[in-house]
Write an enzyme that holds these catalytic residues in place. Structure first.
Site, PDB file in Angstrom:
ATOM      1  N   ASP A   1       8.840   5.570  13.388  1.00 34.79           N
ATOM      2  CA  ASP A   1       9.554   4.582  14.205  1.00 34.79           C
ATOM      3  C   ASP A   1      10.994   4.351  13.742  1.00 34.79           C
ATOM      4  O   ASP A   1      11.930   4.725  14.427  1.00 34.79           O
ATOM      5  CB  ASP A   1       8.750   3.271  14.327  1.00 34.79           C
ATOM      6  CG  ASP A   1       8.224   2.737  13.010  1.00 34.79           C
ATOM      7  OD1 ASP A   1       8.528   3.322  11.951  1.00 34.79           O
ATOM      8  OD2 ASP A   1       7.509   1.710  13.034  1.00 34.79           O
TER       9      ASP A   1
ATOM     10  N   ASP B   1       1.269   5.227   1.395  1.00 32.19           N
ATOM     11  CA  ASP B   1       0.817   6.211   2.369  1.00 32.19           C
ATOM     12  C   ASP B   1       1.268   7.595   1.927  1.00 32.19           C
ATOM     13  O   ASP B   1       2.395   7.777   1.475  1.00 32.19           O
ATOM     14  CB  ASP B   1       1.398   5.910   3.756  1.00 32.19           C
ATOM     15  CG  ASP B   1       0.897   4.571   4.301  1.00 32.19           C
ATOM     16  OD1 ASP B   1      -0.285   4.267   4.098  1.00 32.19           O
ATOM     17  OD2 ASP B   1       1.693   3.846   4.910  1.00 32.19           O
TER      18      ASP B   1
ATOM     19  N   ASP C   1       0.846  -1.196   0.000  1.00 26.33           N
ATOM     20  CA  ASP C   1       0.000   0.000   0.000  1.00 26.33           C
ATOM     21  C   ASP C   1       0.883   1.249   0.000  1.00 26.33           C
ATOM     22  O   ASP C   1       2.079   1.177   0.265  1.00 26.33           O
ATOM     23  CB  ASP C   1      -0.975   0.025   1.170  1.00 26.33           C
ATOM     24  CG  ASP C   1      -0.316  -0.352   2.478  1.00 26.33           C
ATOM     25  OD1 ASP C   1       0.822   0.105   2.719  1.00 26.33           O
ATOM     26  OD2 ASP C   1      -0.930  -1.088   3.272  1.00 26.33           O
TER      27      ASP C   1
HETATM   28  P1  ATP Z   1       3.923  -2.400   6.010  1.00 27.67           P
HETATM   29  O1  ATP Z   1       2.747  -1.661   5.427  1.00 27.67           O
HETATM   30  O2  ATP Z   1       4.760  -3.172   5.071  1.00 27.67           O
HETATM   31  O3  ATP Z   1       3.550  -3.167   7.209  1.00 27.67           O
HETATM   32  P2  ATP Z   1       4.704   0.232   6.811  1.00 27.67           P
HETATM   33  O4  ATP Z   1       6.041   0.812   7.119  1.00 27.67           O
HETATM   34  O5  ATP Z   1       3.908   0.861   5.715  1.00 27.67           O
HETATM   35  O6  ATP Z   1       4.944  -1.303   6.564  1.00 27.67           O
HETATM   36  P3  ATP Z   1       2.482   0.847   8.496  1.00 27.67           P
HETATM   37  O7  ATP Z   1       2.038   0.169   9.729  1.00 27.67           O
HETATM   38  O8  ATP Z   1       1.615   0.805   7.299  1.00 27.67           O
HETATM   39  O9  ATP Z   1       3.909   0.228   8.156  1.00 27.67           O
HETATM   40  O10 ATP Z   1       2.819   2.356   8.901  1.00 27.67           O
HETATM   41  C1  ATP Z   1       3.076   3.357   7.950  1.00 27.67           C
HETATM   42  C2  ATP Z   1       4.152   4.300   8.469  1.00 27.67           C
HETATM   43  O11 ATP Z   1       3.725   4.939   9.662  1.00 27.67           O
HETATM   44  C3  ATP Z   1       5.459   3.610   8.838  1.00 27.67           C
HETATM   45  O12 ATP Z   1       6.301   3.471   7.719  1.00 27.67           O
HETATM   46  C4  ATP Z   1       6.036   4.553   9.886  1.00 27.67           C
HETATM   47  O13 ATP Z   1       6.665   5.634   9.288  1.00 27.67           O
HETATM   48  C5  ATP Z   1       4.796   5.053  10.583  1.00 27.67           C
HETATM   49  N1  ATP Z   1       4.462   4.259  11.773  1.00 27.67           N
HETATM   50  C6  ATP Z   1       3.629   3.186  11.825  1.00 27.67           C
HETATM   51  N2  ATP Z   1       3.528   2.681  13.049  1.00 27.67           N
HETATM   52  C7  ATP Z   1       4.298   3.455  13.838  1.00 27.67           C
HETATM   53  C8  ATP Z   1       4.612   3.452  15.229  1.00 27.67           C
HETATM   54  N3  ATP Z   1       4.103   2.530  16.037  1.00 27.67           N
HETATM   55  N4  ATP Z   1       5.444   4.430  15.680  1.00 27.67           N
HETATM   56  C9  ATP Z   1       5.953   5.355  14.852  1.00 27.67           C
HETATM   57  N5  ATP Z   1       5.702   5.399  13.549  1.00 27.67           N
HETATM   58  C10 ATP Z   1       4.897   4.466  13.028  1.00 27.67           C
HETATM   59 MG    MG Z   2       1.897   0.431   5.146  1.00 31.01          MG
END
Ligand code: ATP
Ligand code: MG
Length: 435
Positions: free
Chosen positions: A129, A52, A50
């Site tokens: 994070d 963002d 996805d």
């Molecule tokens: P994936 O979608 O592959 O699981 P992702 O990095 O996109 O990985 P998401 O959970 O979709 O993870 O979160 C999107 C973004 O939001 C992350 O890349 C990070 O920058 C931020 N983020 C998500 N969760 C947290 C958290 N618990 N603390 C700080 N930042 C976060």
């Molecule tokens: Mg994501």
């Protein structure tokens, strides 16, 4: 800032829907950036699942710009913009309130309770994070913004928390499981400083709302890297925090069952076969269930009552950590309920069992128990043959099973032990369990 000609991200790697959102915001005069996981994945050679988007537009402004936009979320207010089947998540730049702020945005343990103070892009980067999740792609000039050495860490395959690791874990303990999840998914190493506090802080997981941990569980074990994820969770002491009863009762065969099930899950996902969270929880909670079942039976409780009670107790205890929705926990119980029924195949029992809606899951579970050496092999093969057989053969098989043909034993440890204590009264080496 890394200009377009000095980084490899191109618009061809970005979905149509994400581009629509980015351009929509840009043309309305707002800043618009891709952020986080999608850029990390592209740079690692993985197809992002996805995209963002972050912007300086408020959620209300974003909602006004797109026809199929909807504000969601309480803790964070986000906008979901839908294009066909794809949903693009649009967030407004946020800043991190400092712990100890008078606005009570943090709990006494330092956990973030509210996190919706708007900020600029740099502040937004700082509250993310991992450095590898804090990269931004500007639609205005196609440049990448790297505030934290993100590119370097992606190149070196290193997961590094932004800021002070212990403080960041206290703010949000889920970051500990995210570290493991990304390490397994991306095959990255966790930087020593980021790794160091995990063991000690793992018990903070108890403070995370159980519903959120359930969502994280699915991402952990249904992301295609469950086997490696399990290994890391156990190495870092996170497994004990997430499944305390399991960690306490885990025997060698249960560990082998867990590993076999995780490999199996990864294999099924790689083949686009369906996997259900219920099956995973049946596996993950089998050790404490068996343990308790044995105790109840030792106390003289009839087997079916004991199974019912043990199942109920183990699930009730687990949901205080990880909320397992009832539609899954009821299936967990069905899978368990069927285990002692699988050895009983006489008359029309086998035919009835095969048509049970959970037969397939229970049979898969049985195969794993045999593979793990919890029970002797044989019964699994019998059921494999039975499913392949025509009507006549099935009847003959059921009749033979009634006479006590060897087909392993799928009873619980308790039953096996009792039989042994009786000095092999049933005779034979098959361990048949057809009485
Ligand atoms: P994936 O979608 O592959 O699981 P992702 O990095 O996109 O990985 P998401 O959970 O979709 O993870 O979160 C999107 C973004 O939001 C992350 O890349 C990070 O920058 C931020 N983020 C998500 N969760 C947290 C958290 N618990 N603390 C700080 N930042 C976060
Ligand atoms: Mg994501």
């Amino acid at each position: 800032m890394i200009p377009r000609d000095q980084h490899p991200i191109s618009r061809k790697q970005i979905s149509r829907a994400a581009l629509n959102v980015l351009y929509g915001l840009h043309e309305a005069g707002f800043d618009a950036f891709l952020v986080g996981g999608c850029l990390r994945d592209i740079l690692t050679g993985i197809q992002p699942k996805d995209f963002d988007v972050v912007t300086n537009a408020t959620p209300e402004e974003v909602e006004c710009l797109f026809r199929r936009a909807r504000i969601i979320g309480r803790r964070f207010r986000l906008v979901h913009v839908r294009f066909g089947p794809e949903v693009i998540e649009v967030a407004t730049f946020r800043a991190l309130g400092e712990p100890g702020d008078s606005d009570s945005s943090h709990s006494r343990e330092g956990q973030i309770l509210r996190d919706n103070v708007y900020g600029n892009i740099e502040e937004d980067a700082l509250r993310r994070d991992f450095t590898v999740n804090a990269l931004y792609y500007n639609i205005a000039d196609f440049a990448l913004y790297d505030f934290a050495g993100s590119m370097q860490d992606i190149q070196n395959k290193t997961l590094r928390l932004m800021g002070d690791p212990a403080q960041r874990y206290r703010e949000d303990p889920v970051r500990m499981i995210r570290a493991v999840r990304f390490a397994a998914k991306l095959d990255f190493d966790i930087d020593p400083d980021t790794e160091a506090p995990i063991h000690e802080l793992a018990p903070l997981m108890q403070q995370v709302p159980p519903a959120r941990l359930f969502d994280e569980m699915l991402k952990l074990f249904l992301g295609g890297h469950a086997a490696y994820t399990l290994e890391l969770l156990q190495d870092y002491g996170l497994f004990d925090a997430l499944f305390p009863a399991t960690a306490e009762t885990l025997q060698d065969s249960d560990q082998r069952l867990l590993e076999a099930a995780m490999h199996n899950t990864d294999r099924r996902l790689a083949q686009d076969k369906p996997v259900t969270p219920a099956f995973l929880f049946a596996v993950l909670l089998w050790a404490p269930m068996r343990h308790l079942l044995e105790r109840y039976q030792d106390d003289g409780m009839p087997p079916s009552v004991a199974l019912n009670k043990a199942s109920g107790h183990v699930i009730a205890e687990q949901v205080s950590t990880i909320a397992i929705p009832r539609r899954f926990s009821s299936v967990v119980r069905e899978i368990w309920d069927l285990q002692p029924r699988l050895p009983r195949r006489h008359g029309n029992r086998a035919a009835q069992l095969v048509s049970h809606p959970r037969f397939r899951a229970a049979y898969d579970f049985l195969l794993l128990r045999e593979e793990a050496g919890e029970i002797p092999p044989g019964l699994g093969q019998w059921w494999t043959d039975y499913q392949d057989a025509d009507e006549d053969t099935r009847e003959a098989m059921a009749a033979a099973a009634a006479k006590g043909a060897p087909a392993g034993n799928s009873g619980t440890g308790r039953k096996r032990r009792r039989r042994r204590r009786r000095g092999g009264a049933e005779g034979g080496a098959s361990g048949g369990n057809n009485a």
